[in-house]
Every structure is written in structure tokens, then in C-alpha cells.
Design an enzyme around this catalytic site. Sequence first.
Site, PDB file in Angstrom:
ATOM      1  N   SER A   1     -23.964  21.243  40.296  1.00  0.00           N
ATOM      2  CA  SER A   1     -24.993  20.781  39.375  1.00  0.00           C
ATOM      3  C   SER A   1     -25.933  19.742  39.959  1.00  0.00           C
ATOM      4  O   SER A   1     -27.075  19.622  39.515  1.00  0.00           O
ATOM      5  CB  SER A   1     -24.354  20.218  38.100  1.00  0.00           C
ATOM      6  OG  SER A   1     -23.528  19.111  38.401  1.00  0.00           O
TER       7      SER A   1
ATOM      8  N   LYS B   1     -24.749  24.924  27.523  1.00  0.00           N
ATOM      9  CA  LYS B   1     -25.923  24.974  28.402  1.00  0.00           C
ATOM     10  C   LYS B   1     -26.717  26.250  28.101  1.00  0.00           C
ATOM     11  O   LYS B   1     -27.422  26.308  27.122  1.00  0.00           O
ATOM     12  CB  LYS B   1     -25.487  24.842  29.859  1.00  0.00           C
ATOM     13  CG  LYS B   1     -24.910  23.454  30.165  1.00  0.00           C
ATOM     14  CD  LYS B   1     -24.526  23.277  31.608  1.00  0.00           C
ATOM     15  CE  LYS B   1     -24.163  21.839  31.937  1.00  0.00           C
ATOM     16  NZ  LYS B   1     -23.048  21.281  31.166  1.00  0.00           N
TER      17      LYS B   1
ATOM     18  N   HIS C   1     -23.050  25.892  35.355  1.00  0.00           N
ATOM     19  CA  HIS C   1     -24.450  26.021  35.754  1.00  0.00           C
ATOM     20  C   HIS C   1     -24.732  27.393  36.366  1.00  0.00           C
ATOM     21  O   HIS C   1     -25.563  27.524  37.261  1.00  0.00           O
ATOM     22  CB  HIS C   1     -24.811  24.893  36.719  1.00  0.00           C
ATOM     23  CG  HIS C   1     -24.811  23.551  36.075  1.00  0.00           C
ATOM     24  ND1 HIS C   1     -25.903  23.052  35.384  1.00  0.00           N
ATOM     25  CD2 HIS C   1     -23.839  22.608  35.968  1.00  0.00           C
ATOM     26  CE1 HIS C   1     -25.613  21.852  34.916  1.00  0.00           C
ATOM     27  NE2 HIS C   1     -24.366  21.568  35.240  1.00  0.00           N
TER      28      HIS C   1
END
Length: 389
Positions: free
Chosen positions: A176, A235, A204
Site C-alpha cells: 500500500s 476499499k 489493495h
Amino acid sequence: LESELEDIRGAGTWKSERVIASRQGPHLRLAGGGAGIINFCANNYLGLSSHPEVIRAAVEALEKFGAGLSSVRFICGTQSIHKDLEEKIARFHQREDAILYASCFDANAGIFEALLTPEDAVLSDELNHASIIDGIRLCKANKYRYKHMDMQDLEAKLKEAQKHRLRLVATDGAFSMDGDIAPLREICQLAQKYDALVFIDECHATGFLGPNGRGTDELLGVMDKVTIINSTLGKALGGAAGGYTTGPKPLIDLLRQRSRPYLFSNSLPPAVVGCASKALDLLMESNAIAQSMAAKTQRFRSKMTAAGFTISGKDHPICPVMLGDARLASVMAEDMLNRGIYVIGFSYPVVPKGKARIRVQISAVHSDEDIDRCVEAFTEVGRKHGALP
């Protein structure tokens, strides 16, 4: 404490919290009147945080199943929507089963202690996320740390760990802070050679890496070689909250019995479950959303490099603008906001000392004009503060 806080301020690493007075999205309004701000630091990779179908699904779940469960899962906190979402997550990742957590931090805190014994070994990339590091600290396994994405060092550590009952290699799929992607093909080859299991954190990556957004294991063609996946619903998959582990059914069954963050935390709220479930529906209906980011990511990276900036990572929407100095990163981020661009400077202890940066994150809902405006602002601010000639 006041003295310690003053040291943080003096070092230029104080982390302020800007207050947003609108929905999450590519354009924001800040409390106090800041309007028309372009947001380049959210994990809202696919723009689903404000997607009308995702919001509608949350409202429907809220109305049908209530605000929350007031309970953990094994008492009276399991609803049909929780089981449906777990089944959907497993199907999305092509795994046997899945288990929900309040966050991926909790998922990482709950897996190593439940799975590994003092007879086992865990081998961890030195730049793994803090939640992986903390989760490993909680377990009693023998701990090995290998140099970042260094396969020679990993192999040496695997040879050393052969004396242990079970070996687990743990890595972020996409890192990340740097926007680089773990060499999963090589990791899986070494794991097979030395009879180890592979664990990846896909926070991610889930939703947008790989042809269908399955993540780094799909991107690199090793979906059948990775044993355990931990990821987030907070996310790309709606942006609300929640995390999960997906993998072999016996592992998931064990986590339901022994994983402390699962056993002692309230169930995910129905609205959050509704958001994530709809996000997965959208991804499994079409890969168009997952494929919408590559060109925009390339546009930003190439233009920033041409302007003279050093951008870490490769082909990932996390685009760290490397500056080195913590104070420079902080003042440049503030100056960017004055030009209508919302970015944040990252410095120690979030990143190593001397590696301060402004982390830019590209979203599928950014327009080309948004990206060009961001590059122009960076160029102006960089020249002003001496980051560019």
C-alpha cells in the site's frame, strides 16, 4: 505525553484530520466551505462508495435487517445476509469458504494465532502491512522476516525453516505504501519447492487487479497456488467497512472456533453487508469496472514522470510521489489543497525515515481532466518548494 506530542509536531510528522462534509468521491466538499476539491487519496478504487446501486442496497438491508445485531456471530449475530455474503466472497475468489470480520485488520489479527503453533514457522515480507505484523506478533510460531520481495532471501529463510512442522509465507499482494506487487509466481514456486503455504493480503488488489478484479493471484496466474486470502470490504468493494478470510473450508471452520477478533466482535452491520454484496454483484456481472483503471493510472504515472517526479511502484493506482523529506511532503500536500487537490503526505512511522512521500491514488471515477489538473498542481507546487528544478 505533551512533550512527546510536541516532538511529533517538531519533526513535521503530525497527522491532521481534514473534515469532509460530503460523500466520498472524486470531488469533495470540506467542512468550512472548501468546495470543488478533487480527491486523490481515497481507497475508493472503483468509485463504488457513492454508486447509487450500492447505496440503495445498503438502505434496503438497513430497513429489512435493522441497524445492527447487538451480538457476536455465534450467539445471535448471524443473519442470512452474512452467510450469503460469505458464500459470494468464496465464489468470487474461487475458494471453498469465507469468514467475515469487522475489518481486514481484525482478519489479520485473527488468523496467525489460530492457525500456527510453536512448532510452525511464518515467513513475512519486511514491508508487510502493520496489521500483518501485529497478527504475526500475536502467534507463537517461529518468525522469519525476509527482505522486501527478495526471493533469494526468502529461499534462504525457507531452507532454514525446514525444521518446523508447517511453513507459511505471508505477503501483501500489493504493497500500500509503494504501489508495488509481490512476485507471487516466484513465491509460489518456492513454496511448492519447500512445502510451504502462501498467505496474501489483498486489500489493495481486490476488485481491480487481474482480468476480472480477483486480485494479484489472478493477475499473475497463481489462483490455484495461493492457500489463504485476507482482504477488505472497505476499499474497492463499497468502501464501508469489514474484512474477510477466504480459503480451505477446514481453515474457515477453525477460525469460527478459535479466531478471537471473530468470536469477540459484533457482527457486521446489515447496511455494510448490503453495500459489499452489491459491489460484488457488479463486479461478477461484468469486468468492465475492474478494467476501467489501467489507462487512467498510466496517464498519471507517465505525465508525472515526464514532469520530473519519481513515482514508486508499477502499473498500480497507488502512485507514491517520492520526496524523502517529511516536512516537504507535509507542506506540499497543504499547498496542493490550496490548489483544489486533496492529497496527504506520508512520513515516519507510516513509512521508513527518509522515505516520505505524497501517495496519490487513482480512481475509476476520475476524469482525464481531473488527472491533468492534479499533475499541473504538482508541477507548480514542486517548483515552488524545490522538489523540481
